[in-house]
Design an enzyme around this catalytic site. Structure first.
Site, PDB file in Angstrom:
ATOM      1  N   PHE A 196       0.808  -1.192   0.081  1.00  0.00           N
ATOM      2  CA  PHE A 196       0.033   0.080  -0.082  1.00  0.00           C
ATOM      3  C   PHE A 196       0.790   1.198   0.061  1.00  0.00           C
ATOM      4  CE2 PHE A 196      -2.166   2.803   3.363  1.00  0.00           C
ATOM      5  CZ  PHE A 196      -2.687   3.708   2.483  1.00  0.00           C
ATOM      6  N   ASP A 216      10.267  -6.557  -3.894  1.00  0.00           N
ATOM      7  CA  ASP A 216       9.172  -7.136  -2.981  1.00  0.00           C
ATOM      8  C   ASP A 216       8.817  -8.518  -3.135  1.00  0.00           C
ATOM      9  OD1 ASP A 216       6.260  -5.382  -1.924  1.00  0.00           O
ATOM     10  OD2 ASP A 216       6.343  -7.660  -2.515  1.00  0.00           O
ATOM     11  N   ASP A 220      13.097 -11.908  -1.312  1.00  0.00           N
ATOM     12  CA  ASP A 220      12.757 -11.900   0.263  1.00  0.00           C
ATOM     13  C   ASP A 220      13.719 -11.179   0.953  1.00  0.00           C
ATOM     14  OD1 ASP A 220      12.246 -12.504   2.754  1.00  0.00           O
ATOM     15  OD2 ASP A 220      12.127 -14.939   2.537  1.00  0.00           O
ATOM     16  N   ILE A 221      13.411 -10.033   1.918  1.00  0.00           N
ATOM     17  CA  ILE A 221      14.339  -9.311   2.334  1.00  0.00           C
ATOM     18  C   ILE A 221      15.148 -10.081   3.575  1.00  0.00           C
ATOM     19  CG2 ILE A 221      13.229  -7.023   2.039  1.00  0.00           C
ATOM     20  CD1 ILE A 221      12.304  -7.373   4.994  1.00  0.00           C
ATOM     21  N   SER A 263       2.205  -6.326   8.015  1.00  0.00           N
ATOM     22  CA  SER A 263       1.733  -5.009   8.759  1.00  0.00           C
ATOM     23  C   SER A 263       0.341  -5.033   9.282  1.00  0.00           C
ATOM     24  CB  SER A 263       1.627  -4.029   7.515  1.00  0.00           C
ATOM     25  OG  SER A 263       0.717  -4.468   6.551  1.00  0.00           O
ATOM     26  N   THR A 322       6.413   2.951  12.527  1.00  0.00           N
ATOM     27  CA  THR A 322       4.996   3.372  12.866  1.00  0.00           C
ATOM     28  C   THR A 322       4.760   4.073  14.159  1.00  0.00           C
ATOM     29  OG1 THR A 322       2.696   2.286  13.384  1.00  0.00           O
ATOM     30  CG2 THR A 322       4.616   0.851  13.416  1.00  0.00           C
ATOM     31  N   ASP A 323       3.774   4.972  14.502  1.00  0.00           N
ATOM     32  CA  ASP A 323       3.473   5.285  15.878  1.00  0.00           C
ATOM     33  C   ASP A 323       3.176   4.008  16.656  1.00  0.00           C
ATOM     34  OD1 ASP A 323       1.195   4.884  14.790  1.00  0.00           O
ATOM     35  OD2 ASP A 323       0.111   6.888  15.260  1.00  0.00           O
ATOM     36  N   GLU A 324       2.841   2.946  16.277  1.00  0.00           N
ATOM     37  CA  GLU A 324       2.415   1.858  17.229  1.00  0.00           C
ATOM     38  C   GLU A 324       3.480   1.526  18.196  1.00  0.00           C
ATOM     39  OE1 GLU A 324      -0.262  -0.938  15.678  1.00  0.00           O
ATOM     40  OE2 GLU A 324      -1.065   0.242  13.919  1.00  0.00           O
ATOM     41  N   TYR A 382       3.003  -7.251  16.200  1.00  0.00           N
ATOM     42  CA  TYR A 382       3.351  -6.451  15.144  1.00  0.00           C
ATOM     43  C   TYR A 382       4.013  -5.307  15.560  1.00  0.00           C
ATOM     44  CZ  TYR A 382       2.845  -2.416  11.898  1.00  0.00           C
ATOM     45  OH  TYR A 382       3.029  -1.243  11.035  1.00  0.00           O
ATOM     46  N   LYS A 387       8.284  -4.354  15.192  1.00  0.00           N
ATOM     47  CA  LYS A 387       8.721  -2.994  14.425  1.00  0.00           C
ATOM     48  C   LYS A 387       9.476  -2.084  15.204  1.00  0.00           C
ATOM     49  CE  LYS A 387       7.625  -1.281  11.106  1.00  0.00           C
ATOM     50  NZ  LYS A 387       8.032  -1.253   9.735  1.00  0.00           N
ATOM     51  N   TYR A 440     -14.676  -3.067  16.096  1.00  0.00           N
ATOM     52  CA  TYR A 440     -14.320  -3.670  17.422  1.00  0.00           C
ATOM     53  C   TYR A 440     -14.850  -2.818  18.262  1.00  0.00           C
ATOM     54  CZ  TYR A 440     -10.551  -6.620  15.140  1.00  0.00           C
ATOM     55  OH  TYR A 440      -9.893  -7.598  14.306  1.00  0.00           O
ATOM     56  N   ASP A 471     -13.841  -7.337  20.983  1.00  0.00           N
ATOM     57  CA  ASP A 471     -12.692  -6.442  20.596  1.00  0.00           C
ATOM     58  C   ASP A 471     -11.621  -6.981  20.479  1.00  0.00           C
ATOM     59  OD1 ASP A 471     -11.369  -3.878  20.833  1.00  0.00           O
ATOM     60  OD2 ASP A 471     -11.798  -3.491  22.680  1.00  0.00           O
TER      61      ASP A 471
HETATM   62  N1  LIG Z   1      -0.527   1.111   6.964  1.00  0.00           N
HETATM   63  C1  LIG Z   1      -0.188   2.045   7.973  1.00  0.00           C
HETATM   64  O1  LIG Z   1      -1.176   2.679   8.258  1.00  0.00           O
HETATM   65  C2  LIG Z   1       1.117   2.345   8.425  1.00  0.00           C
HETATM   66  C3  LIG Z   1       1.755   3.328   9.269  1.00  0.00           C
HETATM   67  C4  LIG Z   1       2.774   3.765   9.532  1.00  0.00           C
HETATM   68  C5  LIG Z   1       3.907   2.748   9.144  1.00  0.00           C
HETATM   69  N2  LIG Z   1       3.650   1.867   8.357  1.00  0.00           N
HETATM   70  C6  LIG Z   1       4.594   1.014   7.891  1.00  0.00           C
HETATM   71  O2  LIG Z   1       4.817   1.142   6.657  1.00  0.00           O
HETATM   72  C7  LIG Z   1       5.356  -0.019   5.958  1.00  0.00           C
HETATM   73  C8  LIG Z   1       4.361  -0.339   4.926  1.00  0.00           C
HETATM   74  O3  LIG Z   1       3.094  -0.542   5.122  1.00  0.00           O
HETATM   75  P1  LIG Z   1       1.877  -0.927   4.253  1.00  0.00           P
HETATM   76  O4  LIG Z   1       0.806  -0.761   5.001  1.00  0.00           O
HETATM   77  O5  LIG Z   1       2.014  -0.456   2.978  1.00  0.00           O
HETATM   78  O6  LIG Z   1       1.995  -2.466   4.330  1.00  0.00           O
HETATM   79  P2  LIG Z   1       1.454  -3.538   3.037  1.00  0.00           P
HETATM   80  O7  LIG Z   1       1.142  -4.949   4.063  1.00  0.00           O
HETATM   81  O8  LIG Z   1       0.574  -2.973   2.334  1.00  0.00           O
HETATM   82  O9  LIG Z   1       2.736  -3.861   2.334  1.00  0.00           O
HETATM   83  C9  LIG Z   1       3.777  -4.603   2.909  1.00  0.00           C
HETATM   84  C10 LIG Z   1       4.572  -5.167   1.614  1.00  0.00           C
HETATM   85  O10 LIG Z   1       5.906  -5.812   1.945  1.00  0.00           O
HETATM   86  C11 LIG Z   1       6.203  -6.956   0.957  1.00  0.00           C
HETATM   87  N3  LIG Z   1       6.636  -7.826   1.889  1.00  0.00           N
HETATM   88  C12 LIG Z   1       6.140  -8.457   2.981  1.00  0.00           C
HETATM   89  N4  LIG Z   1       7.114  -9.293   3.158  1.00  0.00           N
HETATM   90  C13 LIG Z   1       8.145  -9.381   2.638  1.00  0.00           C
HETATM   91  C14 LIG Z   1       9.693 -10.008   2.459  1.00  0.00           C
HETATM   92  N5  LIG Z   1      10.002 -10.907   3.417  1.00  0.00           N
HETATM   93  N6  LIG Z   1      10.252  -9.444   1.608  1.00  0.00           N
HETATM   94  C15 LIG Z   1      10.065  -8.691   0.700  1.00  0.00           C
HETATM   95  N7  LIG Z   1       8.782  -7.952   0.633  1.00  0.00           N
HETATM   96  C16 LIG Z   1       7.792  -8.613   1.634  1.00  0.00           C
HETATM   97  C17 LIG Z   1       4.470  -7.514   0.832  1.00  0.00           C
HETATM   98  O11 LIG Z   1       4.596  -8.229  -0.566  1.00  0.00           O
HETATM   99  C18 LIG Z   1       4.029  -5.966   0.589  1.00  0.00           C
HETATM  100  O12 LIG Z   1       3.955  -5.620  -0.837  1.00  0.00           O
HETATM  101  C19 LIG Z   1       5.385  -1.082   7.026  1.00  0.00           C
HETATM  102  O13 LIG Z   1       6.788  -1.117   7.381  1.00  0.00           O
HETATM  103  C20 LIG Z   1       4.386  -0.476   8.082  1.00  0.00           C
HETATM  104  O14 LIG Z   1       4.957  -1.030   9.216  1.00  0.00           O
HETATM  105  C21 LIG Z   1       2.199   1.501   7.743  1.00  0.00           C
END
Ligand SMILES: NC(=O)c1ccc[n+]([C@@H]2O[C@H](COP(=O)([O-])OP(=O)(O)OC[C@H]3O[C@@H](n4cnc5c(N)ncnc54)[C@H](O)[C@@H]3O)[C@@H](O)[C@H]2O)c1
Length: 339
Positions: free
Chosen positions: A14, A36, A62-63, A88, A128-130, A155, A159, A212, A277
């Site tokens: 996303f 990815d 894969d990272i 995530s 993330t703020d979490e 999660y 992080k 929830y 919840d």
């Molecule tokens: N969604 C939110 O509201 C939010 C808010 C703050 C921070 N974040 C952070 O932002 C980042 C992206 O969040 P998002 O919501 O876009 O996540 P997402 O789940 O939509 O996307 C994650 C992506 O990472 C890829 N991925 C997963 N495991 C992998 C691996 N082992 N190797 C390579 N690629 C891999 C997935 O295929 C996917 O394309 C995350 O690190 C999350 O912690 C998200």
């Protein structure tokens, strides 16, 4: 201007997906490498408009696979790494924490090692703020960059662990880094397991909308485009070693968010289904973004303008999310909510 190579991990997801499109369109002199694994959350169809551009490249990897990552870094001389790839979804971390530790902690460490060996200019870790845990329902309190890390879910714990590793690689090895900690994002291409796209897609499918508990938990919402501009700024102007909180002062209860979407789509609040919840559900998140604002960042969306744009995007792109919510996700979704 010199050409630069930017490795974006998680660019099929996303936020990473929105960031890849933003960077490919904004910086013709940068080569953007989207790395990815294409898990359930990764989808490349969103990149149909940029996939033939000469400054966009895709690598499936894969990272957490150190061999593959080390080979990649020996072949390509990256200037920046912008690290989004992660598991995530909090709910999934409660039922299956192991993959969160593998990807979010081990995967980050593998990337940090490769970045250190290669001597890159900067590693941007998107967090993330979490990681700060929860705030009480007191509107005068906010997360600052100095708030202690007290994650509640597997999660957010994974992080927080990755944030600490990034910090340690800066202190121990001198790897140039920034960490960004953003509030909840929403906008185009959001996987429909998270509150806002889940609510929109279920309403458009004529289904009940799960909320929830009593729906009073508060989140601080930021449009994904504003997150992209924040990361762009931190990448270019962030002070080495610093953490930047990202948020636009858009606090809403989950129930308010759901009611806003129902009202905009002209449906009845009878669609709301209060469900048991979430375990360890954080009460409130709220970001103090002063440090980033002082660096020059300004969000462009309010919650009202951003949610209207997002709902319209979902109306215009039903084919995209219709395809996304089939298969594995639909099974998961049924298990969770069809009672
Ligand atoms: N969604 C939110 O509201 C939010 C808010 C703050 C921070 N974040 C952070 O932002 C980042 C992206 O969040 P998002 O919501 O876009 O996540 P997402 O789940 O939509 O996307 C994650 C992506 O990472 C890829 N991925 C997963 N495991 C992998 C691996 N082992 N190797 C390579 N690629 C891999 C997935 O295929 C996917 O394309 C995350 O690190 C999350 O912690 C998200």
């Amino acid at each position: 201007m010199n050409r630069k190579k930017i490795l974006v991990t998680g660019g099929a997801g996303f936020i990473g997906g929105n960031f890849v499109q933003y960077m490919v369109n904004k910086y013709y002199n940068y080569d953007i490498y989207n790395l990815d694994l294409l898990t359930y959350a990764g989808d490349l169809t969103k990149h149909h408009i940029i996939q033939n551009k000469s400054n966009y490249h895709f690598i499936k990897a894969d990272i957490a696979d150190s061999e593959a990552i080390n080979i990649l870094f020996s072949q390509e001389k990256f200037d920046f790494v912008v690290h989004f790839a992660a598991e995530s979804h909090v709910d999934r971390s409660i039922t299956d924490p192991e993959v969160f530790v593998r990807t979010n902690v081990l995967g980050t460490q593998v990337l940090l090692d490769a970045a250190k060996q290669a001597g890159i200019s900067k590693f941007i870790h998107v967090s993330t703020d979490e990681v700060y845990g929860e705030l009480e329902f007191d509107p005068t309190t906010y997360f600052s960059e100095d708030t202690p890390l007290q994650p509640s879910s597997p999660y957010s714990a994974s992080k927080a662990a990755s944030d600490l590793l990034v910090h340690a690689y800066n202190k121990t090895y001198g790897l140039p880094i920034n960490i960004t900690r953003c509030s909840n994002n929403y906008g185009p291409y959001h996987f429909p397991e998270k509150l806002i796209p889940l609510t929109i897609s279920r309403i458009l499918n004529g289904q009940k909308v799960p909320v929830y508990g009593d729906g009073k938990n508060i989140r601080d919402w930021l449009h994904v485009n504003d997150h992209c501009t924040a990361i762009d700024l931190v990448m270019h102007e962030g002070v080495n070693g610093e953490v930047y909180n990202v948020g636009g002062h858009n606090e809403r209860t989950n129930l308010e968010v759901v009611k806003t979407i129902i009202k905009t789509l002209g449906k009845s609040e009878e669609l709301i289904d209060f469900v048991e919840d979430r375990l360890g559900h954080d009460k409130r998140y709220a970001i103090d973004p002063t440090k980033l604002v002082n660096l020059g960042w300004k969000p462009t969306y309010t919650f009202d303008t951003g949610i209207a744009q997002t709902i319209q995007w979902y109306l215009d792109n039903q084919e995209w999310w219709g395809q996304i919510i089939s298969g594995e996700y639909q099974n998961y979704f049924h298990k969770q909510y069809f009672r």
